[in-house]
Scaffold this motif. Structure first.
Motif, PDB file in Angstrom:
ATOM      1  N   MET A   1       1.109  -1.216   0.321  1.00 40.82           N
ATOM      2  CA  MET A   1       0.242  -0.060   0.222  1.00 40.82           C
ATOM      3  C   MET A   1       0.506   1.147   0.704  1.00 40.82           C
ATOM      4  O   MET A   1       1.604   1.274   0.540  1.00 40.82           O
ATOM      5  N   ALA A   2       0.713   2.341  -0.960  1.00 35.69           N
ATOM      6  CA  ALA A   2       1.176   3.132  -0.543  1.00 35.69           C
ATOM      7  C   ALA A   2       1.608   4.190   0.884  1.00 35.69           C
ATOM      8  O   ALA A   2       0.353   3.695   1.605  1.00 35.69           O
ATOM      9  N   LYS A   3       2.662   5.202   0.889  1.00 34.85           N
ATOM     10  CA  LYS A   3       2.497   5.550   2.080  1.00 34.85           C
ATOM     11  C   LYS A   3       1.397   6.635   1.909  1.00 34.85           C
ATOM     12  O   LYS A   3       0.602   7.325   0.844  1.00 34.85           O
ATOM     13  N   GLU A   4       0.741   7.272   3.102  1.00 33.16           N
ATOM     14  CA  GLU A   4      -1.107   7.727   3.298  1.00 33.16           C
ATOM     15  C   GLU A   4       0.128   9.253   3.369  1.00 33.16           C
ATOM     16  O   GLU A   4      -1.076  10.376   3.036  1.00 33.16           O
ATOM     17  N   TYR A   5       1.011   9.434   3.457  1.00 35.60           N
ATOM     18  CA  TYR A   5       0.735  10.809   3.501  1.00 35.60           C
ATOM     19  C   TYR A   5       2.302  11.742   2.571  1.00 35.60           C
ATOM     20  O   TYR A   5       2.935  10.724   2.445  1.00 35.60           O
ATOM     21  N   ASP A   6       2.927  12.517   2.458  1.00 32.74           N
ATOM     22  CA  ASP A   6       4.240  12.986   2.215  1.00 32.74           C
ATOM     23  C   ASP A   6       4.853  13.608   3.189  1.00 32.74           C
ATOM     24  O   ASP A   6       4.514  14.814   3.186  1.00 32.74           O
ATOM     25  N   ARG A   7       6.057  13.537   3.547  1.00 28.81           N
ATOM     26  CA  ARG A   7       6.650  13.897   4.856  1.00 28.81           C
ATOM     27  C   ARG A   7       7.421  15.566   4.343  1.00 28.81           C
ATOM     28  O   ARG A   7       7.762  16.364   4.402  1.00 28.81           O
ATOM     29  N   ARG A   8       7.808  15.121   2.337  1.00 34.18           N
ATOM     30  CA  ARG A   8       7.801  16.243   1.968  1.00 34.18           C
ATOM     31  C   ARG A   8       6.851  17.589   1.557  1.00 34.18           C
ATOM     32  O   ARG A   8       7.677  18.830   2.004  1.00 34.18           O
ATOM     33  N   ASN A   9       5.348  16.793   1.529  1.00 30.66           N
ATOM     34  CA  ASN A   9       4.672  17.767   1.566  1.00 30.66           C
ATOM     35  C   ASN A   9       4.296  19.104   2.899  1.00 30.66           C
ATOM     36  O   ASN A   9       4.088  20.523   3.504  1.00 30.66           O
ATOM     37  N   LEU A  10       4.491  17.470   3.873  1.00 32.47           N
ATOM     38  CA  LEU A  10       4.764  18.497   5.726  1.00 32.47           C
ATOM     39  C   LEU A  10       5.874  19.151   5.628  1.00 32.47           C
ATOM     40  O   LEU A  10       5.389  20.478   6.820  1.00 32.47           O
ATOM     41  N   ALA A 542       6.300  28.671  -2.993  1.00 34.45           N
ATOM     42  CA  ALA A 542       6.900  27.475  -3.805  1.00 34.45           C
ATOM     43  C   ALA A 542       7.850  28.737  -4.943  1.00 34.45           C
ATOM     44  O   ALA A 542       8.577  28.508  -5.943  1.00 34.45           O
ATOM     45  N   HIS A 543       7.457  29.626  -5.168  1.00 36.65           N
ATOM     46  CA  HIS A 543       7.874  30.897  -6.563  1.00 36.65           C
ATOM     47  C   HIS A 543       9.437  31.401  -5.906  1.00 36.65           C
ATOM     48  O   HIS A 543      10.029  31.559  -6.699  1.00 36.65           O
ATOM     49  N   GLN A 544       8.848  31.549  -5.053  1.00 40.05           N
ATOM     50  CA  GLN A 544      10.322  32.181  -4.106  1.00 40.05           C
ATOM     51  C   GLN A 544      11.150  31.311  -3.756  1.00 40.05           C
ATOM     52  O   GLN A 544      12.920  31.243  -4.386  1.00 40.05           O
ATOM     53  N   LYS A 545      11.010  29.862  -4.066  1.00 44.57           N
ATOM     54  CA  LYS A 545      12.207  28.858  -3.712  1.00 44.57           C
ATOM     55  C   LYS A 545      12.651  28.561  -5.365  1.00 44.57           C
ATOM     56  O   LYS A 545      14.148  28.422  -5.086  1.00 44.57           O
ATOM     57  N   LEU A 546      11.896  28.931  -6.403  1.00 45.25           N
ATOM     58  CA  LEU A 546      12.240  27.968  -7.867  1.00 45.25           C
ATOM     59  C   LEU A 546      13.055  29.696  -8.360  1.00 45.25           C
ATOM     60  O   LEU A 546      13.921  29.102  -8.568  1.00 45.25           O
ATOM     61  N   LYS A 547      13.646  30.856  -7.672  1.00 41.31           N
ATOM     62  CA  LYS A 547      14.025  31.724  -7.906  1.00 41.31           C
ATOM     63  C   LYS A 547      15.554  31.666  -7.541  1.00 41.31           C
ATOM     64  O   LYS A 547      16.574  31.652  -8.391  1.00 41.31           O
ATOM     65  N   ASN A 548      15.766  30.778  -6.695  1.00 45.52           N
ATOM     66  CA  ASN A 548      16.999  29.991  -6.401  1.00 45.52           C
ATOM     67  C   ASN A 548      17.742  28.679  -7.305  1.00 45.52           C
ATOM     68  O   ASN A 548      17.305  28.225  -7.718  1.00 45.52           O
ATOM     69  N   SER A 549      18.958  29.434  -8.100  1.00 46.43           N
ATOM     70  CA  SER A 549      19.223  28.887  -9.645  1.00 46.43           C
ATOM     71  C   SER A 549      19.670  27.516  -8.682  1.00 46.43           C
ATOM     72  O   SER A 549      20.006  26.664  -9.372  1.00 46.43           O
ATOM     73  N   GLU A 550      20.328  27.612  -7.429  1.00 45.91           N
ATOM     74  CA  GLU A 550      21.251  26.413  -6.883  1.00 45.91           C
ATOM     75  C   GLU A 550      19.677  24.920  -6.467  1.00 45.91           C
ATOM     76  O   GLU A 550      20.140  24.107  -5.856  1.00 45.91           O
ATOM     77  N   VAL A 551      18.502  24.809  -6.609  1.00 49.40           N
ATOM     78  CA  VAL A 551      17.632  24.035  -6.778  1.00 49.40           C
ATOM     79  C   VAL A 551      17.674  22.781  -7.397  1.00 49.40           C
ATOM     80  O   VAL A 551      17.753  23.446  -8.067  1.00 49.40           O
ATOM     81  N   HIS A 552      17.353  22.024  -6.290  1.00 48.62           N
ATOM     82  CA  HIS A 552      17.288  20.302  -6.747  1.00 48.62           C
ATOM     83  C   HIS A 552      16.645  20.156  -7.491  1.00 48.62           C
ATOM     84  O   HIS A 552      15.752  20.149  -7.683  1.00 48.62           O
ATOM     85  N   SER A 553      17.392  19.601  -8.450  1.00 49.31           N
ATOM     86  CA  SER A 553      16.317  19.261  -9.366  1.00 49.31           C
ATOM     87  C   SER A 553      14.606  18.533  -9.250  1.00 49.31           C
ATOM     88  O   SER A 553      12.992  18.525  -9.335  1.00 49.31           O
ATOM     89  N   GLU A 554      14.870  17.877  -8.060  1.00 50.41           N
ATOM     90  CA  GLU A 554      13.607  17.138  -7.322  1.00 50.41           C
ATOM     91  C   GLU A 554      12.695  18.471  -6.738  1.00 50.41           C
ATOM     92  O   GLU A 554      11.775  18.052  -6.086  1.00 50.41           O
ATOM     93  N   SER A 557      10.993  19.993  -9.584  1.00 50.02           N
ATOM     94  CA  SER A 557       9.600  18.948  -9.124  1.00 50.02           C
ATOM     95  C   SER A 557       8.972  19.523  -8.221  1.00 50.02           C
ATOM     96  O   SER A 557       7.511  19.978  -8.884  1.00 50.02           O
ATOM     97  N   PHE A 558       9.383  19.740  -6.961  1.00 52.88           N
ATOM     98  CA  PHE A 558       8.108  19.585  -6.276  1.00 52.88           C
ATOM     99  C   PHE A 558       6.816  20.523  -5.814  1.00 52.88           C
ATOM    100  O   PHE A 558       5.934  21.138  -5.397  1.00 52.88           O
ATOM    101  N   LEU A 560       7.318  23.315  -8.809  1.00 56.72           N
ATOM    102  CA  LEU A 560       6.552  23.034 -10.237  1.00 56.72           C
ATOM    103  C   LEU A 560       4.602  22.853  -9.344  1.00 56.72           C
ATOM    104  O   LEU A 560       4.147  23.574 -10.669  1.00 56.72           O
ATOM    105  N   ASP A 561       5.259  21.957  -9.436  1.00 56.15           N
ATOM    106  CA  ASP A 561       3.490  20.882  -8.935  1.00 56.15           C
ATOM    107  C   ASP A 561       2.762  21.586  -7.815  1.00 56.15           C
ATOM    108  O   ASP A 561       1.659  21.763  -7.736  1.00 56.15           O
ATOM    109  N   LYS A 562       3.540  22.578  -7.162  1.00 55.94           N
ATOM    110  CA  LYS A 562       3.142  23.181  -6.068  1.00 55.94           C
ATOM    111  C   LYS A 562       2.041  24.285  -6.412  1.00 55.94           C
ATOM    112  O   LYS A 562       0.883  24.511  -6.515  1.00 55.94           O
ATOM    113  N   ILE A 563       2.827  25.151  -7.415  1.00 56.84           N
ATOM    114  CA  ILE A 563       2.109  25.992  -8.282  1.00 56.84           C
ATOM    115  C   ILE A 563       1.121  25.470  -9.663  1.00 56.84           C
ATOM    116  O   ILE A 563       0.033  25.931  -9.229  1.00 56.84           O
ATOM    117  N   HIS A 564       1.137  24.535  -9.705  1.00 56.13           N
ATOM    118  CA  HIS A 564       0.164  23.436 -10.852  1.00 56.13           C
ATOM    119  C   HIS A 564      -1.016  23.665 -10.050  1.00 56.13           C
ATOM    120  O   HIS A 564      -2.043  23.331 -10.120  1.00 56.13           O
TER     121      HIS A 564
END
Length: 593
Positions: A1-10, A542-554, A557-558, A560-564
């Motif tokens: 069964m899938a994990k019931e929550y996303d610690r990254r989101n929390l 999320a937009h502020q974090k994306l302005k950081n050129s050193e943000v990791h690819s993972e 994606s997180f 961008l998905d928040k903004i979407h």
């Protein structure tokens, strides 16, 4: 069964949106460092893995039953309560003076989110003990505190709240359970209570019931209600426990949340049930409201974490189940595609995500206000308390009502399989259904919001809330990609203000029935706007974090998905406010009777 929550989101909501680590800068929380909060959440995850996930299905299939005079529940629950007590998590958010760890409410809420997502039914045992013990610690005499609180926080004793009666339901005016004064200062309690969650089990040494009752001769109505500690067992002179004639006379067979029994209890039928007055006579309902308000945020949290669990399982299923072909592909020989590729499945998954992640923002906003009220004084403290009181019925109702919709969307993703016991969505749908009823139905909370909290203190809370939202809108307008959404929220909040003034004008004209007739719809409109605010807040971060050129690819994606997901909420959910606005500005009230 899938994990019931996303610690990254929390973590995003706690650390990046609300920056809960800043609470450590206040003297009240100065004993903590942010990494200590992570340790608490890691402990909650470990408890969920060891105890709660394994009990999710068994707790549903093996219902509680009354055997003799004791209710038998899933035996494994005892080990869960024992570890919660040993970890100090049952009363972790209590102040040091009340026997707790003075942990921020935001951290306590996050711990509950993790555990509740794993097993929404079993955690009621620890949650009820928390609420009952906190009430005794807040209003009980020193003797009551010393006798009961620590044993409840240890997990050895559990607690309940006993409000509802067979003839009264939610109308506490009609409570008839009686309390006869005895010569030694205690009271003889007689009456019946129903729907008492966690009201009995086979392993607790004692169960401490908080009972609303009327002292003989007390005024009628809510002004004559007092609160009593009525233990299942009394200690005799030698410290031995003996019966206090609190009897389980029936177990309600529920649609869901079956691991925690709901009981019909009688007090004083087979002998004298002794109760001890909490605080002052005739102030019981005021005291109980503390526990009820805390529980209402817990109910809202429950709506969010069950929605989270349903989403994550539906998302996993959609990524594994191949069925059908894109509508543009008419070739019957083409291989089926994963259903996550179908636009309507994507819509349902994003609707689930938008609902529960937006609700999480609203709930943790409330927990933050709770924490800041403990760190403040004077007018600042009052403002945080007013904001919390205003938002509590909303934070309970939106996740509870929209959570039903969210889980049902998960069922749609699974199709026919979702309706079977072979997959967990069927159980989640049954478990979810009670949350719009727990701690007051949606109709009651609509009346509370519009009839009491909005006009309270000459509308001060609503004015302060509007300032906060307008500040967020102004910030978003400085971001070209967010201007459109800031303007959408600004327009929607303006319409909410128009509706509010229109409704209050009815009250001022003495048209009370018309004023409150559509209070549930007002609640729906209010909640929709508040979650839209929270999504704009998350979008800004999320937009502020994306302005950081050193943000990791993972992480990229997180974010961008928040903004979407924020955009999804504004394009699919916010337009629903227009219909509510039109209805609520309509003076014609249509009733059947």
């Amino acid at each position: 069964m899938a994990k019931e929550y996303d610690r990254r989101n929390l973590d995003f909501i706690l650390k990046e949106v609300f920056e809960y680590g800043n609470l450590c800068n206040y003297p009240y929380y100065a004993d903590y460092a942010p990494d200590m909060f992570d340790m608490v959440l890691d402990t909650a995850e470990a408890i969920a893995e060891r105890h709660l996930r394994p009990m999710f299905v068994p707790g549903d299939r093996k219902q509680a039953e009354l055997v003799g005079d004791t209710v038998q529940v899933l035996p494994e629950i005892e080990a869960y309560l024992k570890e919660m007590g040993e970890a100090g998590l049952i009363g972790a958010t209590f102040s040091l003076e009340k026997g707790g760890q003075q942990l921020p409410a935001m951290v306590g809420g996050a711990s509950e989110f993790i555990r509740g997502a794993a097993n929404n039914s079993v955690i009621m045992f620890s949650g009820l003990s928390n609420g009952a013990a906190h009430l005794i610690a807040s209003f009980g005499s020193q003797e009551l505190q010393e006798k009961y609180v620590q044993k409840m926080l240890s997990g050895k004793w559990t607690g309940t709240m006993c409000l509802t009666e067979p003839q009264a339901g939610s109308s506490l005016n009609d409570v008839v359970t009686s309390a006869k004064p005895l010569d030694n200062g205690s009271y003889s309690i007689k009456g019946q209570k129903i729907f008492i969650s966690g009201g009995d089990n086979q392993f607790s040494e004692n169960i401490i019931h908080l009972v609303l009752a009327r002292i003989d001769g007390a005024p009628k109505g809510t002004k004559g209600i007092s609160l009593f500690v009525v233990p299942k067992r009394l200690e005799d002179a030698s410290g031995q426990l003996k019966t206090n004639f609190v009897k389980s006379i029936g177990v309600f067979h529920k649609m869901g949340q079956k691991a925690t029994p709901a009981l019909h209890l009688s007090f004083g039928d087979d002998g004298e049930s002794i109760g001890f007055l909490v605080g002052e006579a005739n102030k019981g309902l005021m005291y109980m409201f503390q526990m009820m308000n805390e529980a209402r945020l817990g109910v809202g949290l429950g709506g969010a974490y069950i929605s989270s669990a349903a989403y994550h399982f539906a998302k996993q299923y959609a990524s594994e189940r191949a069925q059908g072909r894109p509508v543009s592909n008419k070739n019957p020989e083409a291989a089926p595609v994963l259903i996550q590729k179908h636009p309507d499945v994507q819509r349902m998954l994003y609707a689930q995500k938008a609902i529960f992640e937006g609700a999480m923002g609203l709930l943790f906003q409330c927990f933050l206000w709770d924490d800041l009220s403990k760190c403040s004084e004077g007018e600042e403290k009052e403002t945080y308390e007013l904001l919390l009181n205003l938002m509590t019925p909303v934070a309970k109702t939106y996740p509870a009502e929209k959570g039903i919709e969210s889980v049902n969307l998960g069922l749609q993703v699974l199709g026919g399989y979702g309706y079977t016991e072979d997959f967990p969505l069927e159980q989640m749908a049954r478990d979810m259904r009670i949350f719009s009823i727990y701690e007051g139905t949606t109709g009651i909370h609509g009346l509370t919001l519009l009839g009491r909290e909005v006009p309270s203190h000459n509308g001060k809370a609503l004015k302060e809330l509007t300032k906060l939202i307008q500040a967020e809108i102004a910030e978003a307008k400085n971001v070209p990609e967010l201007v459109k959404y800031a303007e959408k929220l600004e327009a929607s909040i303006s319409k909410l203000g128009q509706v509010t003034m229109h409704k209050l004008s009815m009250a001022a004209a003495g048209k009370i029935e018309e004023f409150l007739a559509d209070s549930s719809l007002y609640m729906e409109l209010f909640g929709l706007n508040m979650v839209a605010w929270q999504w704009l807040k998350q979008g800004i971060v999320a937009h502020q974090k994306l302005k950081n050129s050193e943000v990791h690819s993972e992480d990229k994606s997180f974010y961008l998905d928040k903004i979407h997901t924020m955009k999804f909420f504004y394009h699919y959910e916010v337009p629903k406010a227009l219909g509510l606005y039109e209805r609520l500005m309509d003076d014609e009230i249509l009733t059947i009777f």
